[in-house]
Design an enzyme around this catalytic site. Structure first.
Site, PDB file in Angstrom:
ATOM      1  N   HIS A 157     -16.393  11.322   3.787  1.00 26.65           N
ATOM      2  CA  HIS A 157     -15.852  10.622   3.035  1.00 26.65           C
ATOM      3  C   HIS A 157     -15.117  11.378   2.418  1.00 26.65           C
ATOM      4  O   HIS A 157     -13.886  11.517   1.726  1.00 26.65           O
ATOM      5  CB  HIS A 157     -16.659  10.014   1.846  1.00 26.65           C
ATOM      6  CG  HIS A 157     -16.765   8.551   1.601  1.00 26.65           C
ATOM      7  ND1 HIS A 157     -18.222   8.789   1.778  1.00 26.65           N
ATOM      8  CD2 HIS A 157     -16.499   7.893   1.723  1.00 26.65           C
ATOM      9  CE1 HIS A 157     -18.898   7.318   2.093  1.00 26.65           C
ATOM     10  NE2 HIS A 157     -17.584   6.413   2.382  1.00 26.65           N
ATOM     11  N   SER A 171     -19.674   3.250  13.340  1.00 30.03           N
ATOM     12  CA  SER A 171     -18.168   3.374  13.945  1.00 30.03           C
ATOM     13  C   SER A 171     -17.484   4.841  14.529  1.00 30.03           C
ATOM     14  O   SER A 171     -18.515   5.881  13.672  1.00 30.03           O
ATOM     15  CB  SER A 171     -17.653   2.740  12.964  1.00 30.03           C
ATOM     16  OG  SER A 171     -17.395   3.863  11.603  1.00 30.03           O
ATOM     17  N   CYS A 206     -24.421   1.520   1.809  1.00 31.80           N
ATOM     18  CA  CYS A 206     -23.388   2.601   1.185  1.00 31.80           C
ATOM     19  C   CYS A 206     -23.869   3.061  -0.257  1.00 31.80           C
ATOM     20  O   CYS A 206     -25.300   2.713  -0.693  1.00 31.80           O
ATOM     21  CB  CYS A 206     -22.726   1.850   1.047  1.00 31.80           C
ATOM     22  SG  CYS A 206     -21.821   2.193   2.720  1.00 31.80           S
ATOM     23  N   ASP A 225     -25.833  -4.195   9.474  1.00 32.64           N
ATOM     24  CA  ASP A 225     -25.959  -3.427   8.053  1.00 32.64           C
ATOM     25  C   ASP A 225     -26.108  -4.528   7.061  1.00 32.64           C
ATOM     26  O   ASP A 225     -25.583  -4.975   6.678  1.00 32.64           O
ATOM     27  CB  ASP A 225     -24.245  -2.794   8.122  1.00 32.64           C
ATOM     28  CG  ASP A 225     -24.072  -1.772   9.232  1.00 32.64           C
ATOM     29  OD1 ASP A 225     -25.339  -1.136   9.346  1.00 32.64           O
ATOM     30  OD2 ASP A 225     -23.308  -1.412   9.676  1.00 32.64           O
ATOM     31  N   ARG A 258       0.995  -0.779   0.121  1.00 34.67           N
ATOM     32  CA  ARG A 258      -0.008  -0.754  -0.149  1.00 34.67           C
ATOM     33  C   ARG A 258       0.919   1.137   0.057  1.00 34.67           C
ATOM     34  O   ARG A 258       0.585   2.241   1.075  1.00 34.67           O
ATOM     35  CB  ARG A 258      -1.301  -0.010   0.971  1.00 34.67           C
ATOM     36  CG  ARG A 258      -1.735  -1.105   0.953  1.00 34.67           C
ATOM     37  CD  ARG A 258      -2.476  -1.164   2.140  1.00 34.67           C
ATOM     38  NE  ARG A 258      -2.522  -1.672   4.069  1.00 34.67           N
ATOM     39  CZ  ARG A 258      -2.280  -1.162   4.531  1.00 34.67           C
ATOM     40  NH1 ARG A 258      -3.804  -0.008   4.878  1.00 34.67           N
ATOM     41  NH2 ARG A 258      -1.701  -1.291   5.693  1.00 34.67           N
ATOM     42  N   TRP A 318     -18.542  -8.626  -0.116  1.00 35.57           N
ATOM     43  CA  TRP A 318     -17.464  -8.242   0.848  1.00 35.57           C
ATOM     44  C   TRP A 318     -15.908  -9.183   1.504  1.00 35.57           C
ATOM     45  O   TRP A 318     -15.204  -8.835   2.143  1.00 35.57           O
ATOM     46  CB  TRP A 318     -17.818  -6.734   1.719  1.00 35.57           C
ATOM     47  CG  TRP A 318     -17.845  -5.603   1.410  1.00 35.57           C
ATOM     48  CD1 TRP A 318     -18.313  -5.651  -0.595  1.00 35.57           C
ATOM     49  CD2 TRP A 318     -18.549  -4.633   2.135  1.00 35.57           C
ATOM     50  NE1 TRP A 318     -18.755  -4.563  -0.150  1.00 35.57           N
ATOM     51  CE2 TRP A 318     -19.185  -3.543   0.586  1.00 35.57           C
ATOM     52  CE3 TRP A 318     -18.805  -4.048   3.393  1.00 35.57           C
ATOM     53  CZ2 TRP A 318     -19.362  -2.251   1.090  1.00 35.57           C
ATOM     54  CZ3 TRP A 318     -18.887  -2.894   3.730  1.00 35.57           C
ATOM     55  CH2 TRP A 318     -19.583  -1.604   2.590  1.00 35.57           C
TER      56      TRP A 318
END
Length: 767
Positions: free
Chosen positions: A706, A444, A655, A610, A17, A572
């Site tokens: 975001h 969160s 989302c 969720d 990354r 996911w």
């Protein structure tokens, strides 16, 4: 005859990354823009050499991006809205970052471009936005610079661009939202692409790849004529000497294949994973133009399991019955898989040999092409083919008979909650005593360096589980107190104990495997590390009950229990390929159902399940929506919560997605409250809620998490007002767009304070 090899694209974030770390260091002021550029250059060089060494013939360039390839294409076509131009940055990277993230500072205050899911993947793209100032023209030199950069290393590449049809179909108008694509716009866009082809020809490029994934969607009025108009105008630029590969993926192009054939592209990329049967039939029925090479997308770019060489060879051979001009390719960009299995040795060879990440998929493409060169006798004697086939002979795991028996015993009543929603809403209002426009968050809260450091210390054995638990309790105490202080109505515990909303649950479920470094880009610098579903799934023990119960003990206000739903865990994760997605989702649903009932027994009155990724895997063609997905995905969610008491309020969250076309199906999930990630979509979901007479209470996100921007009270009031104009005031909730894990505390608490102040002001006006 030699069979060429090609891939559509390669992961850009780096093995470790590196790109994410460099860009985030720059945003924090700890690195320069030159540092970011140098990191990008090092990654490109490393990846090109790796692809060349693996034996890939058509190596992609311009598949690298600092943020997103659609955003890069918008900049290349000069589709830069005026609000970003007015910021007056001296370098294009700063403008690009402002478009992606918004900007709030001395130069101005602008919101980011909308962000949406890239077809059925978990990758997000920035939506190009045309405004009254847009003048389409070639802007910048990024694709040419990167081609020349590779050429200077002695590496010939195939430049890759988002094609004009896909670019226009995914763009929007700043005012009307739906972009009006008139003849002038078509000509202007096609002319830019023609100029790009001519420039590449002058630079000596042999191939240019134009990605047109939008071709796999249903065609509506004007779509085919738009495609024809664009390519009729730009393809004559091939006369300058460059070959054009029309690349498609994520499905089939059977309904437009005949038109594609008439254009006699030099290459056509076909997805033989997700569009296998239909694409093969189209080729067999219509044939292939003499000058066209078919790029057989037989290596899956969207899952991490090893390729079945025998099946891939059969697919390539089927195409060779129609044309001798066939290349072996990835089915889509390898952007959607992790970098390499190297470094994951903790999984053990017996497990690891079943996986292929991006680097290993390069080897698969090359090996399949090499095997295609062999005659039948040589194939039968091939040790490589035999070793590959051994991976698919017999069962990889032993079935869990208890799990299979639970599924077999399910009855229709297990998917139905009683009483009906209207009666439940009355009982819940009495039990919870919430005000109009109740305020909450999605779950969160920011995970600071300290939180991540303590988790790492636990993992390394530097602190005990008891010490770590005490640290988490202090975090919960603090976040509960702060939520009460600013006046939120329904609280959350902050999820400080969770590294990821899917991986955390997977770690507490039987049947999952986990990697150390298998990161995949989700958007910008945001990366995810999906767990692997290896075997049958069941709950090992209660997962969230202790933390939710502790958090509830710290407040008299309702505390939400926070769970991830079965469809999202599946979507996911890296799902199995040996049993159906429906079967895997039922297993997950039963595991989460057990957790829901334990939370309820522990006194948690609001439970959020969720389903952030529900819309994500909806088939791209409408005729497949229900049969292939919704007919089992929606019941799976109902199975999770059907047994709770009427007074227990079930929430869910979704989302970035297009909800309008499945709004009735979302209502059929039978949740009591749903929060939508909606602010970057200009709250268009409100029209769908209104028109569908949506029964579920809803909280369309009032600000974009975001972006680092802090919305004002007035801005948030305006958002709430838009909801009230289209929804029953008794059914409106006030919340951010999504979870706050990736934001900083300096942004989070002012934004939430403004949100609560706005809700109270609107509430007062209603009184």
């Amino acid at each position: 005859m030699t069979i060429p090899t090609s891939i559509s694209g390669f992961p850009r974030i780096g093995r470790d990354r590196e790109l994410k770390k460099a860009i985030e260091a720059y945003w924090k002021g700890n690195a320069t823009l030159d540092d970011v550029r140098e990191t990008g250059r090092e990654l490109r060089v490393r990846h090109w050499r790796l692809e060349k060494d693996a034996g890939i013939d058509l190596i992609p360039s311009n598949d690298f991006s600092l943020y997103d390839q659609m955003l890069d294409t918008a900049v290349l076509l000069n589709v830069i809205p005026a609000r970003y131009r007015r910021l007056g940055f001296d370098n294009p990277e700063e403008t690009l970052f402002a478009m992606a993230r918004g900007y709030q500072g001395e130069r101005g205050d602008v919101t980011a471009l909308p962000m949406k899911k890239w077809f059925t993947t978990n990758y997000h793209y920035l939506v190009p936005e045309f405004d009254s100032s847009t003048e389409v023209r070639l802007n910048g030199t990024k694709p040419f610079d990167e081609y020349l950069e590779a050429k200077s290393l002695g590496i010939e590449t195939k430049p890759v661009l988002i094609g004009p049809y896909t670019f226009l179909k995914l763009s929007r108008d700043a005012e009307a939202q739906e972009l009006t694509i008139d003849e002038g716009l078509v000509d202007a866009v096609a002319d830019v692409y023609a100029e790009v082809l001519r420039r590449f020809a002058k630079l000596g490029a042999q191939w240019v790849q134009l990605d047109e994934p939008y071709l796999v969607l249903d065609k509506h009025e004007g779509d085919v004529s738009l495609f024809k108009s664009l390519y009729s105008r730009l393809l004559p630029a091939r006369d300058s000497g460059v070959r054009v590969l029309l690349n498609t993926y994520f499905g089939n192009i059977a309904d437009i294949y005949e038109t594609v054939k008439l254009f006699e592209f030099d290459g056509v990329g076909l997805d033989l994973i997700e569009g296998r049967d239909e694409n093969l039939k189209a080729v067999e029925h219509h044939g292939v133009a003499a000058r066209t090479t078919l790029f057989a997308g037989v290596v899956n770019g969207r899952n991490i399991w090893r390729n079945n060489y025998a099946e891939s060879i059969a697919l390539v051979e089927a195409l060779q019955q129609v044309t001798a001009n066939v290349a072996v390719a990835s089915a889509c960009s390898l952007l959607h898989v992790p970098f390499s299995t190297k470094g994951e040795e903790q999984l053990g060879d017996k497990v690891l040999r079943h996986f292929a990440f991006a680097v290993e998929k390069l080897e698969e493409v090359r090996e399949i092409a090499d095997l295609m060169q062999l005659d039948d006798d040589a194939k039968r004697q091939s040790t490589a083919l035999a070793a590959n086939q051994a991976l698919f002979d017999g069962s990889r795991v032993v079935a869990d008979e208890v799990v299979r028996a639970r599924i077999a015993a399910l009855a229709d009543a297990d998917y139905v909650r009683r009483p009906e929603r209207g009666e439940r809403q009355r009982l819940q209002r009495e039990a919870l005593g919430l005000p109009l426009l109740p305020t909450t968050t999605i779950g969160s809260f920011p995970q600071t360096k300290q939180v991540r450091a303590e988790r790492a210390r636990l993992r390394k054995g530097e602190i005990s589980q008891g010490q770590y638990d005490e640290f988490i309790r202090r975090q919960i105490d603090d976040v509960v107190a702060k939520q009460e202080q600013i006046g939120l109505d329904v609280l959350v515990h902050g999820e400080f104990e969770r590294n990821d909303m899917v991986e955390y649950f997977g770690q507490n479920l039987n049947g999952f495997l986990f990697t150390k470094n298998a990161w995949v880009q989700s958007y910008g610098t945001r990366c995810v590390k999906p767990p692997i579903i290896w075997g049958d799934v069941s709950r090992a023990q209660p997962i969230t009950v202790a933390w939710s119960s502790y958090a509830q003990s710290r407040t008299a206000k309702p505390m939400k229990g926070m769970l991830t739903g079965p469809v999202t865990i599946l979507n996911w994760s890296w799902p199995r390929e040996d049993i159906t997605h429906e079967e895997q989702t039922k297993q997950l649903a039963l595991a989460i159902r057990d957790e829901v009932l334990d939370l309820e027994k522990a006194g948690i009155r609001i439970i959020q399940i969720d389903e952030a990724a529900l819309r994500e895997k909806l088939p791209l063609r409408e005729s497949d929506w229900h049969r292939e997905y919704l007919d089992w995905a929606i019941p799976a969610f109902r199975l999770v919560h059907s047994a709770v008491q009427p007074s227990t309020q079930i929430h869910t969250h979704m989302c970035y997605s297009e909800f309008n076309d499945i709004i009735s199906d979302i209502d059929a999930m039978d949740a009591d409250v749903i929060s939508f990630e909606a602010s970057r979509g200009d709250l268009v979901v409100l029209d769908a809620i209104h028109d569908a007479h949506f029964e579920t209470e809803a909280g369309p996100g009032v600000y974009d998490i975001h972006s680092p921007r802090i919305p004002s009270v007035e801005e948030t009031e305006e958002r709430i007002g838009e909801s009230l104009a289209k929804m029953d005031v008794n059914k409106v909730w006030i919340n951010p767009d999504c979870g706050l894990k990736t934001r900083g505390n300096d942004e989070t608490w002012p934004s939430l304070t403004h949100m609560v102040q706005a809700a109270k002001a609107m509430r007062a006006n209603l009184d």
